[in-house]
Motif scaffolding. Sequence first.
Motif, PDB file in Angstrom:
ATOM      1  N   PRO A  29       0.789  -1.231   0.000  1.00 20.84           N
ATOM      2  CA  PRO A  29       0.000   0.000   0.000  1.00 20.84           C
ATOM      3  C   PRO A  29       0.822   1.282   0.000  1.00 20.84           C
ATOM      4  N   PHE A  30       2.103   1.200   0.347  1.00 22.61           N
ATOM      5  CA  PHE A  30       2.923   2.406   0.452  1.00 22.61           C
ATOM      6  C   PHE A  30       4.332   2.090   0.000  1.00 22.61           C
ATOM      7  N   VAL A  31       4.813   2.851  -0.978  1.00 19.36           N
ATOM      8  CA  VAL A  31       6.188   2.702  -1.460  1.00 19.36           C
ATOM      9  C   VAL A  31       6.704   4.085  -1.818  1.00 19.36           C
ATOM     10  N   GLU A  32       7.943   4.377  -1.419  1.00 18.27           N
ATOM     11  CA  GLU A  32       8.520   5.681  -1.743  1.00 18.27           C
ATOM     12  C   GLU A  32      10.040   5.582  -1.838  1.00 18.27           C
ATOM     13  N   LEU A  33      10.584   6.507  -2.580  1.00 18.83           N
ATOM     14  CA  LEU A  33      12.031   6.724  -2.656  1.00 18.83           C
ATOM     15  C   LEU A  33      12.279   7.952  -1.802  1.00 18.83           C
ATOM     16  N   ALA A  34      12.762   7.755  -0.577  1.00 14.80           N
ATOM     17  CA  ALA A  34      12.932   8.874   0.355  1.00 14.80           C
ATOM     18  C   ALA A  34      14.008   8.540   1.374  1.00 14.80           C
ATOM     19  N   ASP A  35      14.624   9.583   1.900  1.00 12.39           N
ATOM     20  CA  ASP A  35      15.618   9.436   2.970  1.00 12.39           C
ATOM     21  C   ASP A  35      16.766   8.506   2.585  1.00 12.39           C
ATOM     22  N   GLY A  36      17.124   8.471   1.296  1.00 10.47           N
ATOM     23  CA  GLY A  36      18.222   7.619   0.842  1.00 10.47           C
ATOM     24  C   GLY A  36      17.879   6.148   0.836  1.00 10.47           C
ATOM     25  N   ARG A  37      16.581   5.843   0.740  1.00  4.62           N
ATOM     26  CA  ARG A  37      16.152   4.448   0.744  1.00  4.62           C
ATOM     27  C   ARG A  37      14.951   4.250  -0.162  1.00  4.62           C
ATOM     28  N   LEU A  38      14.809   3.029  -0.632  1.00  3.90           N
ATOM     29  CA  LEU A  38      13.538   2.551  -1.153  1.00  3.90           C
ATOM     30  C   LEU A  38      12.854   1.982   0.074  1.00  3.90           C
ATOM     31  N   GLN A  39      11.703   2.518   0.446  1.00  8.46           N
ATOM     32  CA  GLN A  39      11.055   2.093   1.679  1.00  8.46           C
ATOM     33  C   GLN A  39       9.559   2.013   1.485  1.00  8.46           C
ATOM     34  N   GLY A  40       8.921   1.205   2.325  1.00 10.10           N
ATOM     35  CA  GLY A  40       7.485   1.108   2.216  1.00 10.10           C
ATOM     36  C   GLY A  40       6.882   0.143   3.201  1.00 10.10           C
ATOM     37  N   VAL A  41       5.578  -0.071   3.015  1.00 11.23           N
ATOM     38  CA  VAL A  41       4.793  -0.954   3.863  1.00 11.23           C
ATOM     39  C   VAL A  41       4.233  -2.060   2.981  1.00 11.23           C
ATOM     40  N   VAL A  42       4.414  -3.304   3.441  1.00 12.74           N
ATOM     41  CA  VAL A  42       3.983  -4.483   2.698  1.00 12.74           C
ATOM     42  C   VAL A  42       3.019  -5.273   3.569  1.00 12.74           C
ATOM     43  N   HIS A  61      23.061  -0.786   0.018  1.00 14.46           N
ATOM     44  CA  HIS A  61      22.100  -1.849  -0.246  1.00 14.46           C
ATOM     45  C   HIS A  61      21.763  -2.649   1.001  1.00 14.46           C
ATOM     46  N   GLY A  62      22.028  -2.063   2.178  1.00 11.31           N
ATOM     47  CA  GLY A  62      21.578  -2.690   3.411  1.00 11.31           C
ATOM     48  C   GLY A  62      20.067  -2.746   3.394  1.00 11.31           C
ATOM     49  N   PHE A  63      19.485  -3.776   3.994  1.00  5.23           N
ATOM     50  CA  PHE A  63      18.041  -3.922   3.957  1.00  5.23           C
ATOM     51  C   PHE A  63      17.495  -4.330   5.317  1.00  5.23           C
ATOM     52  N   SER A  64      16.210  -4.045   5.503  1.00  4.54           N
ATOM     53  CA  SER A  64      15.547  -4.339   6.766  1.00  4.54           C
ATOM     54  C   SER A  64      14.092  -4.661   6.492  1.00  4.54           C
ATOM     55  N   CYS A  65      13.535  -5.517   7.337  1.00  8.34           N
ATOM     56  CA  CYS A  65      12.112  -5.834   7.256  1.00  8.34           C
ATOM     57  C   CYS A  65      11.659  -6.260   8.643  1.00  8.34           C
ATOM     58  N   SER A  66      10.635  -5.583   9.134  1.00 12.24           N
ATOM     59  CA  SER A  66      10.071  -5.930  10.439  1.00 12.24           C
ATOM     60  C   SER A  66       8.600  -5.554  10.448  1.00 12.24           C
ATOM     61  N   PRO A 126      21.524  -7.535   5.880  1.00  9.01           N
ATOM     62  CA  PRO A 126      20.556  -7.004   6.847  1.00  9.01           C
ATOM     63  C   PRO A 126      21.174  -5.920   7.730  1.00  9.01           C
ATOM     64  N   GLU A 127      20.370  -4.917   8.056  1.00  5.86           N
ATOM     65  CA  GLU A 127      20.796  -3.862   8.978  1.00  5.86           C
ATOM     66  C   GLU A 127      19.590  -3.395   9.773  1.00  5.86           C
ATOM     67  N   GLN A 128      19.860  -2.773  10.886  1.00  4.69           N
ATOM     68  CA  GLN A 128      18.770  -2.243  11.711  1.00  4.69           C
ATOM     69  C   GLN A 128      18.102  -1.100  10.977  1.00  4.69           C
ATOM     70  N   GLY A 129      16.795  -1.021  11.097  1.00  4.18           N
ATOM     71  CA  GLY A 129      16.076   0.016  10.391  1.00  4.18           C
ATOM     72  C   GLY A 129      15.199   0.842  11.292  1.00  4.18           C
ATOM     73  N   ALA A 130      14.727   1.934  10.741  1.00 10.82           N
ATOM     74  CA  ALA A 130      13.838   2.851  11.454  1.00 10.82           C
ATOM     75  C   ALA A 130      12.406   2.583  11.009  1.00 10.82           C
ATOM     76  N   ALA A 131      11.846   1.455  11.441  1.00 15.83           N
ATOM     77  CA  ALA A 131      10.503   1.075  11.024  1.00 15.83           C
ATOM     78  C   ALA A 131       9.465   2.096  11.463  1.00 15.83           C
ATOM     79  N   ALA A 132       9.608   2.651  12.642  1.00 18.15           N
ATOM     80  CA  ALA A 132       8.611   3.586  13.169  1.00 18.15           C
ATOM     81  C   ALA A 132       8.478   4.824  12.279  1.00 18.15           C
TER      82      ALA A 132
END
Length: 167
Positions: A29-42, A61-66, A126-132
Amino acid sequence: MNADPTAWERRSVTLVVPPVQPRKLAKVPFVELADGRLQGVVSSGSDIGRVYVSFIAAGTHGFSCSTNNNRPCGGLHSSPCKHLQALAAEAIVQYGAGRVARYLRVDGADSVESGHDLIGRLNGGPEQGAAAVVFSRFLRHLSYLELPATSAPLAELHWFPSTGAVR
């Protein structure tokens, strides 16, 4: 047509870059190119009440999913999980393969054709991410959908500097 190129500055809405292709929002539902990342909600495939916040960092290319409440994705190991693969695929639908690959600084960016191809070219782990932060941005975008259409300024955005005369 002689439109005023600065008219958008006097509105509470702005032009949005149209998607390269129409997107179905149920899975991502949410995908964006922002803050130096491809980020979103799945969305979770197994629990309708659960979503995953995922990102891929540009350059490293560090990645995170939580989950939205910071529980790590069970499928995330040394390679991207299915949520990250879905995020990459939908980003390509939204922005186009070349734009996403260039944003992430993937080698051979102009030859990337699919989300699977993009994931295969990542060299991070994998790396720690700012999910919040990402989840809050998603919730903020949802709240705007509930507002009635208007050209009047939005109170919460009124603090942005104006190019008009000082009052």
